[in-house]
Design an enzyme around this catalytic site. Structure first.
Site, PDB file in Angstrom:
ATOM      1  N   ASP A   5       0.841  -1.192   0.000  1.00 13.52           N
ATOM      2  CA  ASP A   5       0.000   0.000   0.000  1.00 13.52           C
ATOM      3  C   ASP A   5       0.881   1.249   0.000  1.00 13.52           C
ATOM      4  OD1 ASP A   5      -2.246   1.577   0.072  1.00 13.52           O
ATOM      5  OD2 ASP A   5      -3.143   0.548   1.779  1.00 13.52           O
TER       6      ASP A   5
ATOM      7  N   ASP B 202      -8.179   4.963  -3.703  1.00 11.95           N
ATOM      8  CA  ASP B 202      -9.267   5.111  -2.736  1.00 11.95           C
ATOM      9  C   ASP B 202     -10.402   5.933  -3.328  1.00 11.95           C
ATOM     10  OD1 ASP B 202      -7.743   3.642  -1.010  1.00 11.95           O
ATOM     11  OD2 ASP B 202      -6.928   5.375   0.040  1.00 11.95           O
TER      12      ASP B 202
ATOM     13  N   GLU C 299       3.051   5.479  -3.379  1.00 12.53           N
ATOM     14  CA  GLU C 299       3.379   6.865  -3.738  1.00 12.53           C
ATOM     15  C   GLU C 299       3.483   7.582  -2.396  1.00 12.53           C
ATOM     16  OE1 GLU C 299       0.043   6.159  -2.573  1.00 12.53           O
ATOM     17  OE2 GLU C 299      -0.033   5.562  -4.653  1.00 12.53           O
TER      18      GLU C 299
END
Length: 815
Positions: free
Chosen positions: A394, A477, A397
């Site tokens: 996860d 998300d 970035e």
């Protein structure tokens, strides 16, 4: 830029110009690398994305004509204007593929590159963002490090062409013509600097800095912020699959993912304990609902030790026994790990002791080989040793800076704030490459540890070449509303068009509720699964998700297990379960396609122009796609039954418009009704169905009712043959979850439908693997018959054969 002289060498053409030097190197007959520099020598820096090497035996010619040079291989040519150095790209027949403006096509602008100095004046502060721990530094001193260039590569794209690629972006644009896009890593951006064109070519830009794509009033070009030189590859197809093959020739093959990866993955934010994980899987099994993997999301560590790669012993007292119990129930475990670590954690302290942290003293340095090896060591000793099966890397970035506040900033503001944050800690020339290197470390570490378990790595960011490390990228998300669902479809198609084959979404979206003080938390359903509007949206998302490379539910605000959406006999529950079971029935087809991805550089989530490039009506369609060679998938992207707050919709048609591409007949998967292509139809789309069509000539292997992907039953394999035109399919099997396939341990059964002779051919089995069934029964269903006027009519014939691995021909004269 005027060409002063040219020099033909054994494997390249060098051009001296009034403004720098240009090099052309054929990597194959269809791929040419072009480099441009203002320096005396070309850069010697090793590429992070390119692994392919030029073939020095590729013959090429250079013709010196009055106004131009003509550089040619057998498949591709570049015409170079002597007066300006502008390129025109041609196929072997001399037809123009694309061209640069005659005045000039390539520009380098010198610039100074700065780097951060983290001395005693720098302040470091930790805080909790919406998507995890963020540790930021301010008052950081900048110094000039070196000189580099802004690069600009201009084109005059043809009016009749469509462009795809550049990765997955939240705006949901299909055809990139007439648009612009900023290419930098961000929660809902997964960048891959590759373009493919319906005119039969592709472009891969070997750059890792922030980039801009434009085809608007400001021009048509690709711009990079920081590069030592301009470096790109031009690929001729002309078919889309050939372009993708060329991209993977350059950036590496996609390895096989384990078979279970293509089953259903149950996730949510978040399961909190050993007991809960086991209980959820047990309920799936007791209810007879297929499942292959459950996911352990963030905060599996102790307390506030964010990013620590060990499980909290109070909530997970016996990780090894937990995984063994999950495996006993034929389920796998995926665990979320993060590149950022709380400074108080043991993992962080070990990284710090080895000088493997970036300037915020919390994010590990994936650009250091030592850092990648230490990260794997921690993941292995803390998690993998217990038997976990897959990684969820996860927040790849790790320096996003605009996920706060009630107002979503303008695109230029977002680009500025996020890239500047990344450039505090990373070299500005490489801010897009963090996920690529992070994935490399996980892949190489696990492969050195064991060959018995294939690497699976679900990541939120991507880059060219990352697919060779066993990664699946998801779209970030996102929020629960119908507009987002619609935009996800072209986002995924553009990602897969870049040669990166594995992409997915959070089925049902991550954010379900609406929080006005946070711009991104903007779902339409504050009561979650209690809202019939959300249940309908979820069912439609689930139907779409069942035709993605990875089939995975995930999100916050509300539960996600299948039984949360009703009980047997209730329409929404039944609709969800119908597609869950269909996914597993299609497992032989899907797993065979995954083998095609590895062995033949195939793409199984396909924009329509992959198969219908000569049908311009397909170019702008972003809500339909091909799933492999057979299925035309048409997700429902509007509510038909409920608005939010369970408001019942009245008088809404239960249909959607579907374009059937030209050049073939199409079978309705649900009814076997046959339609001729080249037209728009109004397709039935009740709650338990999305319009799903099968192309004539398709051969579709299917299985029976199974509970997990690797389940072996005594049921016969079902082969559906949709007659109407010639078709082939290679049915693939192997051991499912090791790397023995790289040594040839797999079996192919080539199948052919000969339309002219109305004959189905099963060829001799090729290869073998341990545990292979030597003999098996096939239930064959032949659909469609040629009428007296030659048209295709509805009909069905069934038969059964016993296959022993030898050649079989079955004549189907009449149905």
């Amino acid at each position: 830029m005027q060409i002063i002289r040219h020099m033909v060498q054994a494997d390249r053409l060098l051009l001296e110009t009034t403004s720098g030097r240009i090099m052309l190197v054929p990597y194959s007959n269809k791929i040419i690398r072009i480099r441009y520099t203002l320096e005396a020598e070309f850069s010697t820096q090793e590429s992070l994305m390119i692994t392919g090497l030029p073939d020095s035996k590729i013959p090429f010619t250079v013709e010196d004509r009055d106004s131009h040079l003509l550089f040619s291989t057998t498949e591709l040519a570049i015409r170079i204007l002597k007066k300006t150095g502008a390129f025109t790209y041609l196929d072997a027949s001399g037809a123009v593929l694309t061209k640069e403006p005659d005045r000039r096509g390539k520009t380098l602008v010198p610039m100074e590159v700065t780097k951060s100095v983290f001395d005693e004046s720098a302040n470091i502060e930790a805080g909790q963002g919406a998507d995890g721990l963020r540790v930021r530094a301010d008052n950081v001193r900048k110094v000039i490090d070196r000189k580099a260039f802004h690069t600009k590569l201009e084109f005059e794209w043809m009016e009749d062409e469509a462009l795809y690629g550049l990765g997955s972006h939240e705006e949901g644009v299909m055809n990139l013509r007439g648009t612009h896009q900023y290419l930098y890593q961000q929660n809902m951006k997964a960048v891959v600097p590759a373009l493919v064109s319906t005119r039969g070519y592709g472009i891969v830009v070997d750059s890792y800095s922030m980039m801009t794509f434009r085809d608007d009033a400001f021009g048509s070009y690709i711009w990079t912020e920081v590069d030592d030189e301009m470096d790109y590859y031009f690929i001729h197809g002309p078919e889309m699959d050939s372009i993708v093959h060329g991209i993977r020739e350059l950036t590496g093959k996609a390895p096989m993912l384990p078979k279970w990866t293509f089953g259903y993955v149950q996730s949510k934010e978040r399961y909190t304990s050993q007991e809960e994980l086991i209980a959820v899987v047990r309920e799936y099994r007791e209810r007879g609902l297929p499942l292959d993997c459950i996911v352990l999301d963030w905060k599996s560590w102790t307390g506030e030790l964010w990013g620590q790669k060990t499980l909290d012993p109070e909530r997970f007292p016996d990780p090894k026994a937990m995984v063994e119990e999950l495996h006993r129930m034929n389920a796998r475990l995926m665990v979320s790990i993060w590149p950022i670590m709380n400074p108080q954690s043991d993992n962080n302290k070990e990284m710090n002791e080895n000088n493997c942290l970036l300037g915020n003293q919390a994010t590990y340095d994936a650009f250091q080989e030592k850092g990648r090896q230490l990260y794997w060591k921690q993941a292995n000793e803390g998690l993998f040793v217990h038997g976990i099966d897959a990684w969820w890397c996860d927040c790849t970035e790790p320096f996003e800076a605009d996920w706060h506040g009630s107002i979503k900033l303008e695109p230029e503001q977002r680009m500025q704030i996020n890239t500047e944050e990344a450039k505090l800690y990373l070299d500005p020339e490489f801010i897009n490459a963090y996920s690529l290197l992070h994935s490399k470390g996980i892949y190489e570490g696990q492969r050195q540890t064991t060959e018995s378990k294939r690497v699976v790595n679900l990541t939120r960011s991507a880059y060219a070449g990352q697919h060779r490390y066993g990664t699946v990228t998801w779209s970030g998300d996102i929020a629960a509303n119908w507009e987002t669902l619609r935009k996800q479809i072209p986002a995924g198609l553009n990602f897969c068009a870049t040669g990166s084959p594995y992409w997915t979404v959070d089925i049902g979206a991550f954010f379900v509720q609406n929080k006005p003080d946070l711009w991104f938390w903007n779902g339409d359903y504050d009561t979650g699964i209690q809202d019939m509007g959300y249940r309908e949206l979820y069912a439609r998302w689930f139907q779409y998700g069942s035709f993605l490379p990875m089939f995975r539910s995930h999100g916050t605000d509300t539960p996600r297990e299948v039984w949360r959406f009703g009980e047997p006999g209730e329409p929404i529950y039944d609709a969800i379960v119908k597609f869950l079971r269909l996914r597993y029935e299609l497992m032989p087809y899907i797993y065979s396609l995954s083998a095609h991805v590895h062995h033949y550089d195939y793409t199984f989530m396909r924009a329509l122009s992959f198969d219908f490039r000569h049908d311009p009506n397909t170019y702008n369609i972003g809500d339909q796609f091909m799933f492999g060679p057979a299925f035309l998938v048409n997700p429902v992207i509007e509510p038909m039954y409920y608005n939010s707050n369970s408001d019942v919709l009245e008088g809404v048609k239960k249909t959607r418009d579907v374009y059937l591409p030209v050049g073939t007949a199409w079978y309705d998967f649900w009814t076997n009704r046959i339609f001729e292509g080249g037209r728009m139809i109004e397709a039935e789309a009740p709650l338990d169905r999305i319009p799903l069509y099968v192309k004539a000539g398709s051969i579709v292997p299917m299985g029976g009712s199974i509970q997990f992907a690797e389940q072996r039953t005594d049921d016969n394999r079902h082969i559906r043959v949709y007659t109407g035109q010639y078709g082939t399919f290679d049915y693939y099997e192997d051991e499912g979850d090791n790397y023995n396939y790289e040594k040839g341990a797999y079996a192919l059964i080539p199948m052919v439908w000969d339309e002219e002779n109305r004959t189905f051919i099963i060829k001799e089995r090729e290869g073998s693997y341990p545990g292979m069934r030597q003999n098996q029964s096939f239930n064959l269903t032949f659909l469609g018959v040629r009428d007296g006027d030659g048209s295709l009519k509805e009909a069905e014939k069934k038969t059964q054969i016993y296959y022993t691995g030898n050649y079989i021909e079955i004549m189907v004269k009449d149905l």
